[in-house]
Design a protein around this motif. Structure first.
Motif, PDB file in Angstrom:
ATOM      1  N   LEU A  87       0.663  -1.404  -0.068  1.00  6.29           N
ATOM      2  CA  LEU A  87       0.191   0.159  -0.006  1.00  6.29           C
ATOM      3  C   LEU A  87       0.652   1.594  -0.108  1.00  6.29           C
ATOM      4  O   LEU A  87       0.836   2.144   0.218  1.00  6.29           O
ATOM      5  N   THR A  88       2.340   0.808  -1.584  1.00  7.50           N
ATOM      6  CA  THR A  88       3.072   2.228  -0.763  1.00  7.50           C
ATOM      7  C   THR A  88       2.748   3.628  -1.638  1.00  7.50           C
ATOM      8  O   THR A  88       3.007   4.399  -1.516  1.00  7.50           O
TER       9      THR A  88
ATOM     10  N   GLU B  12       2.209  -1.262   4.615  1.00 11.14           N
ATOM     11  CA  GLU B  12       2.366   0.216   4.546  1.00 11.14           C
ATOM     12  C   GLU B  12       3.308   0.719   5.367  1.00 11.14           C
ATOM     13  O   GLU B  12       2.420   1.624   6.224  1.00 11.14           O
TER      14      GLU B  12
END
Length: 257
Positions: free
Chosen positions: A66-67, A89
């Motif tokens: 989720l970067t 993330e």
């Protein structure tokens, strides 16, 4: 265990943990370590992986992320397809260390994780001891047009600080954001680091910065302090952040002479 990795950082973490033999497929952009990845099937780019290709590899675990914006849709598709997955993330360096351990637990590599984290911590030397001088500001460019640079909610902010420098957007609570040319002039960084996403370092062009209209009076331009650090060393939350840390520290030391 059969593992499919959908981004470069997770691929590098798996291999650093000594579990590269578990990988049965990777995204199109994973490129390190090449000897392990050379023969592996590719499942598409990180923002548009092919669910049918992934299913054909019968993974026990998919490593997603989720970067960057757009990864949320990938997770929705993984949910619909019924895959087991992890999606880190990370924001800070400590988050990166935690993600190494989290992935390691899933791969039964807990002991190996402690070694990887220890090496990373040892390399992230705090170079801020010299308080007699103002730390130089480093503007990292993820992209040149428009200029996109990391903010406070990025592990790069930690790496810049530990290198003995400051992040011009260190007070902005964002992962990254675009800057108007006028904002860059107002920030007037001492150093500009090209770390362009998706571009081979040999294709980075400092003249894009040196010759940009209206930037001739920038400290970094006037003093010829534009440097290259591959995006693979700063933009991927993996053990290769060690390389990025060393590169920024070397730049700060060079400028401080």
């Amino acid at each position: 265990m059969r593992v499919v990795s959908l981004n470069c950082s997770n691929t590098e973490i798996v291999c650093a943990l000594g579990r590269g033999d578990m990988l049965v497929g990777v995204d199109d952009h994973s490129d390190f370590p090449p000897d392990i990845l050379r023969a592996l099937p590719r499942v598409g780019p990180d923002l548009e992986p092919d669910m049918a290709r992934i299913r054909a590899l019968a993974p026990d675990l998919v490593l997603a992320s989720l970067t960057v914006p757009g990864h949320e849709k990938v997770l929705e598709n993984l949910d619909v397809a019924g895959f087991e997955y992890l999606a880190p993330e990370p924001i800070t360096l400590d988050d990166v260390y935690s993600d190494v351990r989290r992935i390691a637990r899933a791969l039964n590599a807990g002991d190996e994780a402690e070694g990887v984290v220890a090496r990373m911590r040892e390399a992230m030397i705090d170079n801020t001891a010299d308080r007699n001088r103002r730390p130089p500001s480093i503007l990292v460019q993820w992209w040149p047009k428009p200029v996109i640079t990391p903010g406070r909610l990025s592990w790069v902010d930690d790496i810049i600080r530990l290198a003995g420098a400051s992040n011009p957007l260190g007070d902005d609570n964002v992962k990254s954001r675009p800057l108007e040319n006028s904002e860059v002039r107002d920030l007037d960084p001492d150093i500009i680091v090209m770390s362009w996403c998706g571009v081979e370092p040999r294709k980075y062009r400092a003249d894009v910065i040196y010759d940009k209209p209206g930037w001739s009076d920038l400290q970094a331009v006037r003093n010829r302090r534009v440097y290259t650090v591959p995006e693979a060393y700063l933009g991927r939350p993996s053990p290769r952040l060690i390389n990025g840390s060393r590169a920024l520290r070397s730049i700060v030391e060079t400028v401080g002479r």
